[in-house]
Design an enzyme around this catalytic site. Sequence first.
Site, PDB file in Angstrom:
ATOM      1  NE  ARG A 162      -0.453   0.914   4.800  1.00  0.00           N
ATOM      2  CZ  ARG A 162      -0.904   0.930   6.039  1.00  0.00           C
ATOM      3  NH1 ARG A 162      -2.022   0.276   6.347  1.00  0.00           N
ATOM      4  NH2 ARG A 162      -0.287   1.619   6.971  1.00  0.00           N
ATOM      5  N   GLY A 163       0.205   2.400   0.001  1.00  0.00           N
ATOM      6  CA  GLY A 163       0.878   3.692   0.189  1.00  0.00           C
ATOM      7  C   GLY A 163       1.982   3.955  -0.823  1.00  0.00           C
ATOM      8  CG  ASP A 174       3.726  -5.145   2.951  1.00  0.00           C
ATOM      9  OD1 ASP A 174       3.611  -5.326   4.182  1.00  0.00           O
ATOM     10  OD2 ASP A 174       3.629  -4.024   2.416  1.00  0.00           O
ATOM     11  CB  ALA A 216       9.043  -2.042   4.629  1.00  0.00           C
ATOM     12  CG  ASN A 236       5.128  10.525  27.754  1.00  0.00           C
ATOM     13  OD1 ASN A 236       5.493  10.704  28.907  1.00  0.00           O
ATOM     14  ND2 ASN A 236       4.370  11.385  27.091  1.00  0.00           N
ATOM     15  CE1 TYR A 255       9.185   6.985  10.069  1.00  0.00           C
ATOM     16  CE2 TYR A 255       9.559   9.349  10.038  1.00  0.00           C
ATOM     17  CZ  TYR A 255       9.188   8.187   9.389  1.00  0.00           C
ATOM     18  OH  TYR A 255       8.834   8.221   8.063  1.00  0.00           O
ATOM     19  CB  THR A 287       0.265   8.348   2.751  1.00  0.00           C
ATOM     20  OG1 THR A 287       0.742   8.873   3.995  1.00  0.00           O
ATOM     21  CG2 THR A 287       1.323   8.513   1.693  1.00  0.00           C
TER      22      THR A 287
END
Length: 451
Positions: free
Chosen positions: A221-222, A242, A293, A303, A357, A392
Amino acid sequence: MSDKYTQFVSQGFGRELARRLGLPRPVELRRYEAGKPLVPGPVLVLGNGDEGRSQSAEGIAVELLSWGLDVRRNALPKEKLGAIVLMLDQVRRPEDLEVPMLTAARSIRDLAPGGRVVTVSRTADSAEDPAAAAARQGIDGIVRSLAKELRDGATANGILLGRDATPQSPGALGALRFFLSGRSAFVDGQLLTVSSEAGRAPGDPDKPLAGKVAVVTGAARGIGAAIARTLHRDGAVIVAVDVPAAGDHLAEVANEVRGTALQLDITVPDAGERIIHHALERHGRLDILVHNAGITRDKLLANMDDGRWRSVIAVNIASQLRINDAILGSGRLPVAPRIVSVASTSGIAGNRGQSNYAASKGGVIGMVRAAAPLLEARGGAINAVAPGFIETEMTARIPFLTREVARRLNSLQQGGTPADVAEAIAFLASDAASGVSGEVLRVCGQNLVGA
Ligand code: NAD
């Protein structure tokens, strides 16, 4: 395809209202369509000699004529231009920039919507003396400033020639074609280095990947699905990878592009071997690998928990390092592939709530730079694209106002599409990017964050 705001301000009452209130007025970008002209009008080629002439400008003008383009060495009054190509590869001192820049300045207003300005110059670190380095680095500032001034979907980008490259190197000509075309619609204010004369141009510029086998991870996807479609359009045979949980969507994409599907979690230790095995058994070769991916598990660092941290590092960077090691160590691949990895502007500028990230995407950039010589030694290459705000499912979940602000914070005042990212990847995966390795190309419309 444009967002609703862009549609609203593109015509009639909406356009007038946006003009009166001084609101952003994004336009539909000029994107690649097979059979459409490369540029929307004649190309003005200027050099850095007297009256905008130089030997390299002559050479590029001849080259562009051979591409079937309408080329001008002098601007004609009131004629709309598709592009301005500025050959600045012979500047020696900052003063040398004045004539070509002020000559170009007279034609900026004549640029057609979706027009292009492309500079060709040498990297500052290949200069022998400080004055030449100053002039060359100054071009960086010019390109980034001009990109912020252009309107109507026009962009400015630059090609930097390393010590071993010339304006006629296959990679320099390939990059010039990419920047001129609609394939680079959402690439703005960027400079791409061509470091060597290596390689040769693809035979058919509309099918630059003909005969190649390309593996795309996260293809269900995306952005990954868009990459699979674009590489297929350009002639490649696709291996779509995937996780098993995305099997149905993966099969749909693989069928659509008439490729094969490989259900695989890329974090398993033997992912690299399984990718190589599938490509060779099913298709007999592996020419291109796209590490697309990726996941987000956002939390403020205060946190953060170990699950979120570990999974993002495992999927987004550790798996890529392991797969690349398998490629480099494999005795089954006669030549290493061209690898393109998807980074993010978050890995360059940082982003609140994304320390995990950003670690992984900054990691992609570090990996690409360090792995480039290893892949080049085996006949391959590795580069990254860093997307900015892309429309997206991921960005559709951002709350309305935050999303609306985020997508306007770039020179083109809109989000990019998955296809825009895919176009940049297709270029970097092709022989048109010969001699380009260890580079990070931002596909962000010149995002003001981390610009
Ligand atoms: P997405 O979530 O829509 O798609 C990611 C795909 O990767 C999914 O199909 C998912 O199943 C697959 N995947 C996840 N973990 C996997 C694993 N362990 N093994 C195999 N496949 C796995 O995301 P997207 O928005 O299309 O993003 C694609 C890439 O672009 C990611 O690397 C992302 O970080 C990057 N990116 C996206 C944006 C954006 O605005 N959407 C911006 C910058 C960078």
